[in-house]
Design an enzyme around this catalytic site. Structure first.
Site, PDB file in Angstrom:
ATOM      1  N   GLY A  79       9.082  -0.966 -13.453  1.00 28.11           N
ATOM      2  CA  GLY A  79       9.134  -1.223 -11.977  1.00 28.11           C
ATOM      3  C   GLY A  79      10.024  -2.093 -11.546  1.00 28.11           C
ATOM      4  O   GLY A  79      11.016  -2.564 -12.198  1.00 28.11           O
ATOM      5  N   TYR A 124      -6.374  -4.515  -4.917  1.00 30.65           N
ATOM      6  CA  TYR A 124      -5.131  -5.212  -5.161  1.00 30.65           C
ATOM      7  C   TYR A 124      -5.390  -6.645  -5.277  1.00 30.65           C
ATOM      8  O   TYR A 124      -5.354  -7.323  -6.563  1.00 30.65           O
ATOM      9  CB  TYR A 124      -3.926  -4.693  -4.474  1.00 30.65           C
ATOM     10  CG  TYR A 124      -2.875  -5.370  -4.911  1.00 30.65           C
ATOM     11  CD1 TYR A 124      -2.032  -5.272  -6.212  1.00 30.65           C
ATOM     12  CD2 TYR A 124      -2.001  -6.700  -4.191  1.00 30.65           C
ATOM     13  CE1 TYR A 124      -0.836  -5.842  -6.614  1.00 30.65           C
ATOM     14  CE2 TYR A 124      -0.799  -7.247  -4.597  1.00 30.65           C
ATOM     15  CZ  TYR A 124      -0.348  -6.603  -5.921  1.00 30.65           C
ATOM     16  OH  TYR A 124       0.887  -7.189  -6.214  1.00 30.65           O
TER      17      TYR A 124
END
Ligand code: UDP
Length: 317
Positions: free
Chosen positions: A11, A152
């Site tokens: 990422g 999240y």
């Protein structure tokens, strides 16, 4: 020789850290990523050319990870594994929640009773739509626990709660950083976040899409500054017993960011206003007093300078 494991290393932030550590040939770098939002392209150069970098495609939720970590006896582990862009976590909320919570649980089980240092990438989202400006680490936050961002926000909050229970019970060496908005090279141009969206819209002369009024604010830290903070906190010998905000305290509105990017790219794009996002935090600005005092760190790269580097990067993509 130091042995590092970077979870979520394909990422944006993980791959930037992997590049930095890979430069020292004394380091052995292990990278795990399920490639759900991370990209092999981010690691291409180091995985192909550097003998000290090893990549494994695996999901952090898989309990095999526990044995892998125990067998390898890493010096440091860095946990970036989790979709971090609203575009992705809104689309894959269950995977996001599970990745955050089962992922950290697997790592903690594996390092319990060892001297391995763990860095947890927590987030400014733990503060939710904060009512305290700037956000200090002591602030408990203002999160809608069943809203669309909760997968999240609550995932990262639950991860922190598990970490601090392991610290209290087993004295594990976990360093928790709450990362505020970060931007820079290796953020996927389709990532959906503000800087990658606005620059790619501007260089292609298509509409720059502001969600809502554009009066909402964020504070943007260039990724090299964030990496410096991560290295500093992990190089510290002593444990760090509380979370640390890592970000740039200079607050700016979304509309102003659009104006600056349009100006820097000499774009012909129009700036258009679209529907606001649900549960959107209105103001975000870190208090970084603890980072300054503990690490002697503060961000050095100003927004315009960082944006110019990003524009160069996306122009080559
Ligand atoms: N944003 C926007 N247009 C875009 C992408 C983002 O107006 O194309 C806004 C978004 O609504 C938020 C801010 O930019 O107010 C930062 O969004 P991002 O997705 O980068 O990260 P967040 O801080 O919300 O996690």
């Amino acid at each position: 020789m130091k042995k590092y494991l970077i979870m979520g290393g394909a990422g944006f932030i993980g791959s930037n850290l992997a590049y930095r550590y890979a430069q020292d040939k004394e380091n052995e770098i292990y990278i795990i990523d399920n490639l759900s939002t991370g990209k092999m392209e981010n690691l291409k150069e180091i995985v192909e050319k550097y003998k000290n970098v090893h990549f494994y495609k695996e999901d952090i939720r898989n309990s095999n990870i526990i044995k892998f970590i125990k067998d390898n006896k890493f010096d440091n582990i860095y946990n970036f594994a989790c979709p971090a862009s609203p575009k992705y976590y809104l689309k894959f909320p269950i995977d996001t929640w599970e990745t955050s919570i089962i992922g950290i649980s697997n790592i903690l089980k594996a390092i319990k009773g060892t001297k391995t240092k763990l860095l947890q990438a927590s987030t400014s989202e733990v503060y939710g739509d904060a009512k305290e400006i700037p956000q200090r680490e002591e602030y408990w936050g203002h999160v809608n626990c069943n809203g669309v961002r909760a997968c999240y926000d609550e995932g990262k909050r639950a991860a922190e709660s598990l970490i601090f229970d392991y610290k209290r019970l087993y004295n594990v060496d976990v360093r928790v950083i709450r990362i505020f908005n970060t931007y820079g090279p290796r953020m996927d141009k389709n990532d959906g976040r503000i800087i990658s969206n606005f620059i790619n819209q501007a260089i292609n002369n298509i509409d720059i899409t502001i969600y809502g009024t554009g009066k909402q604010t964020r504070s943007f830290c260039y990724v090299d500054d964030t990496i410096n903070a991560i290295i500093k906190i992990m190089d510290r010998k002593e444990h760090v017993d509380y979370p640390i905000n890592i970000g740039n305290p200079i607050e700016i509105s979304v509309k102003k960011v659009a104006d600056i990017i349009k100006m820097l790219t000499k774009s012909k794009s129009d700036i258009v206003f679209c529907n606001a996002m649900n549960d959107e935090p209105q103001r975000r600005k870190p208090d970084i007093t603890n980072a300054i005092n503990l690490l002697g760190w503060k961000p050095k790269i100003e927004l315009q300078e960082g944006l110019i580097k990003c524009i160069k990067y996306y122009n080559k993509k």
